[in-house]
Design an enzyme around this catalytic site. Structure first.
Site, PDB file in Angstrom:
ATOM      1  CG  MET A 139     -12.852   8.827   1.005  1.00 15.83           C
ATOM      2  SD  MET A 139     -12.872   7.042   0.673  1.00 15.83           S
ATOM      3  CE  MET A 139     -11.372   6.518   1.498  1.00 15.83           C
ATOM      4  CG  ASP A 170      -6.034   5.326   3.065  1.00 18.40           C
ATOM      5  OD1 ASP A 170      -6.950   6.077   3.461  1.00 18.40           O
ATOM      6  OD2 ASP A 170      -6.144   4.572   2.080  1.00 18.40           O
ATOM      7  CG  ASP A 226      -0.811  -3.476   1.297  1.00 18.73           C
ATOM      8  OD1 ASP A 226      -0.510  -2.914   2.359  1.00 18.73           O
ATOM      9  OD2 ASP A 226      -1.802  -3.166   0.615  1.00 18.73           O
ATOM     10  CD  GLU A 262      -4.912   4.467  -1.131  1.00 18.51           C
ATOM     11  OE1 GLU A 262      -6.121   4.792  -1.101  1.00 18.51           O
ATOM     12  OE2 GLU A 262      -4.457   3.476  -0.537  1.00 18.51           O
ATOM     13  CG  ASP A 315      -3.605  -2.999   4.257  1.00 18.52           C
ATOM     14  OD1 ASP A 315      -2.890  -2.011   4.004  1.00 18.52           O
ATOM     15  OD2 ASP A 315      -4.353  -3.522   3.412  1.00 18.52           O
ATOM     16  CG  ASP A 319     -16.554  -1.770   0.147  1.00 16.85           C
ATOM     17  OD1 ASP A 319     -16.043  -2.753  -0.409  1.00 16.85           O
ATOM     18  OD2 ASP A 319     -15.886  -0.771   0.513  1.00 16.85           O
ATOM     19  CG  HIS A 362      -0.072   1.958  -0.259  1.00 15.79           C
ATOM     20  ND1 HIS A 362      -1.189   2.413  -0.899  1.00 15.79           N
ATOM     21  CD2 HIS A 362      -0.432   0.776   0.300  1.00 15.79           C
ATOM     22  CE1 HIS A 362      -2.177   1.546  -0.737  1.00 15.79           C
ATOM     23  NE2 HIS A 362      -1.739   0.555   0.000  1.00 15.79           N
ATOM     24  CG  ASP A 421      -6.938   1.251   3.624  1.00 18.06           C
ATOM     25  OD1 ASP A 421      -7.635   0.242   3.858  1.00 18.06           O
ATOM     26  OD2 ASP A 421      -6.493   1.521   2.499  1.00 18.06           O
ATOM     27  CE  LYS A 460      -0.379  -2.010  -2.167  1.00 15.48           C
ATOM     28  NZ  LYS A 460      -1.488  -2.946  -1.961  1.00 15.48           N
ATOM     29  CG  HIS A 477     -14.054   0.199  -2.334  1.00 14.92           C
ATOM     30  ND1 HIS A 477     -13.568  -0.259  -1.148  1.00 14.92           N
ATOM     31  CD2 HIS A 477     -12.989   0.590  -3.057  1.00 14.92           C
ATOM     32  CE1 HIS A 477     -12.259  -0.148  -1.140  1.00 14.92           C
ATOM     33  NE2 HIS A 477     -11.873   0.371  -2.277  1.00 14.92           N
ATOM     34  CD  GLU A 525      -2.646   1.975   2.613  1.00 14.10           C
ATOM     35  OE1 GLU A 525      -3.739   2.228   2.077  1.00 14.10           O
ATOM     36  OE2 GLU A 525      -2.204   0.826   2.784  1.00 14.10           O
TER      37      GLU A 525
HETATM   38  C1  GLT Z   1      -7.733  -1.478  -0.965  1.00 17.16           C
HETATM   39  C2  GLT Z   1      -6.377  -0.857  -0.953  1.00 17.16           C
HETATM   40  C3  GLT Z   1      -6.372   0.424  -0.240  1.00 17.16           C
HETATM   41  C4  GLT Z   1      -7.184   1.490  -0.885  1.00 17.16           C
HETATM   42  C5  GLT Z   1      -8.615   1.191  -0.918  1.00 17.16           C
HETATM   43  C6  GLT Z   1      -9.321   2.219  -1.747  1.00 17.16           C
HETATM   44  S1  GLT Z   1      -8.989  -0.402  -1.322  1.00 17.16           S
HETATM   45  O1  GLT Z   1      -8.017  -2.055   0.262  1.00 17.16           O
HETATM   46  O2  GLT Z   1      -5.460  -1.769  -0.346  1.00 17.16           O
HETATM   47  O3  GLT Z   1      -5.080   0.895   0.010  1.00 17.16           O
HETATM   48  O4  GLT Z   1      -7.082   2.640  -0.081  1.00 17.16           O
HETATM   49  O5  GLT Z   1      -9.636   1.781  -3.010  1.00 17.16           O
HETATM   50 MN    MN Z   2      -5.416   2.719   1.227  1.00 14.70          MN
HETATM   51 MN    MN Z   3      -2.906  -0.863   1.707  1.00 15.39          MN
END
Ligand code: GLT
Ligand code: MN
Ligand code: MN
Length: 392
Positions: free
Chosen positions: A94, A251, A261, A187, A263, A63, A226, A293, A189, A60, A223
């Site tokens: 990216m 992702d 979420d 993306e 991750d 970041d 998500h 991700d 979610k 980002h 993702e």
């Molecule tokens: C954040 C989010 C991710 C996105 C990122 C891109 S940032 O961590 O949870 O799913 O891909 O903005």
């Molecule tokens: Mn993501």
């Molecule tokens: Mn995520």
């Protein structure tokens, strides 16, 4: 120095494994507890990625460049980051923009009610595109984490969609004007951090993209976590995106059903879904980045973060090998052959014509006989399990 990774499952540049600065650099803060790992500088993260054998790093804007950095600071940070990527043999495939962290975005960014917020979001995104282009990125991700609501009293949902369309159209024009050649990847979610986010799934975005001024420039960044949060079959969404020519980025992570979420490390929660996903990507020849991700457990130190990153890539490569084994398995192939349609009959049901529809209308079907045909999917699935568990 590369970390020790055993031969067969060692990551190589051609696998295109990438991580975000925010993933391996994640310090383990959550809504209930503070940081557990010290901050790492972007250059240290890049060195860590090189050590574990990754190919790329994503970021980002913030970041790397603090939100209130001066232009001179920004230039220095981007220059130094480019140099550390070069030194470590890491590419930047990216880039993206944070439109969710700063309080200014508490009501959304492109969809916020305040036109000043919407204007600032566009400006910030153009600056982020400049950073990405300078670092050589060709994919620009937009994740609208705050583009949603806690209460639908605050705005009409179709107005939000129109605002989002205007913003993406604007950014496509900027991309053309600057000749950046970015592919924009949207993306989805369903929720978190907002109670409801407008573009809940990859499918929502695929519908939206067709309404843009430059649909060819825009695709999706699905993702795993998500879509699983929405209770969906991730691979099916990926397949639809792929079939539409819209799978611009992906992702990879993992997620248990019905949770926040998470991750999690790729393949750590739903190994079988991860297998079908890897098999799909490899079967169709997806050649974009495999971006993880995800982040390490909050219990880990940075050695554990390396274990986490190594694990994501290793699991992908193990599943890739299993997919190949699956494709080469004689019994699996003979079952697939037996259940597939006889290509001779395709003429009648392929494309409509007066002739073939007349022939189809007059054909007699033996429903009972057709319904007796064996469909040994139990066996097929067990063979999959045998391969996945390593007994076959
Ligand atoms: C954040 C989010 C991710 C996105 C990122 C891109 S940032 O961590 O949870 O799913 O891909 O903005
Ligand atoms: Mn993501
Ligand atoms: Mn995520």
């Amino acid at each position: 120095m590369k970390r020790k990774a055993d031969g067969q499952y060692a990551p190589k540049p051609e696998h295109k494994f990438s991580f975000g600065l925010w993933t391996v650099g994640n310090r383990g803060r959550d809504p209930f507890g503070d940081f557990v790992r010290p901050p790492l500088k972007p250059a240290e993260i890049v060195a860590m990625l090189s050590e574990v054998g990754a190919w790329g790093v994503n970021l980002h804007d913030n970041d790397l460049v603090p939100i209130d950095a001066t232009p001179a600071e920004r230039d220095r940070l981007v220059r130094e980051f480019a140099a550390s990527c070069k030194k470590n043999g890491i590419v930047v495939p990216m880039a993206t923009v944070s439109l969710f962290f700063d309080p200014v975005f508490r009501d959304g960014a492109f969809t916020a009610n305040d036109p000043e917020v919407r204007a600032y979001a566009l400006q910030k995104t153009m600056h982020a595109m400049d950073i990405g282009a300078e670092l050589g990125a060709k994919i620009f991700v937009l994740w609208g984490g705050r583009e949603g609501v806690e209460t639908d009293a605050c705005r009409r949902a179709d107005v939000a969609i129109k605002r989002l369309r205007d913003a993406v159209n604007y950014l496509c024009e900027y991309n053309l004007d600057r000749r950046y050649g970015f592919k924009l990847a949207l993306e989805a979610k369903p929720n978190e951090p907002r109670a409801d986010i407008y573009m809940a799934t990859t499918g929502h975005y695929l519908g939206f993209i067709a309404t843009l001024d430059h649909p060819e420039m825009v695709g999706v960044n699905p993702e795993v976590a998500h879509e699983h949060m929405a209770g969906l079959n991730f691979m099916h969404g990926v397949a639809q995106a792929w079939e539409a020519g819209k799978l611009f980025h992906i992702d990879l992570n993992d997620q248990m059903p019905g949770r926040y979420d998470q991750d999690l490390r790729f393949g750590s929660a739903n190994l079988k879904s991860a297998f079908w996903l890897v098999k799909f990507l490899e079967d169709v020849g997806y050649d974009g980045p495999r971006h993880f991700d995800a982040h390490a457990y909050r219990t880990e130190d940075y050695e554990g973060v390396k274990d986490f990153a190594t694990g994501c890539m290793r699991t992908y490569l193990i599943l890739k090998e299993k997919a190949q084994r699956w494709n080469e398995d004689a019994e699996i192939q003979s079952i697939l052959e037996a259940v597939s349609t006889d290509p001779d009959q395709d003429g009648e049901i392929g494309r409509f014509s007066k002739k073939n529809s007349a022939s189809l209308l007059s054909r007699t079907f033996d429903r009972e006989q057709i319904a007796q045909k064996r469909l040994p999917y139990e066996r097929l699935d067990q063979l999959t399990i045998d391969i996945l568990t390593g007994v076959k």
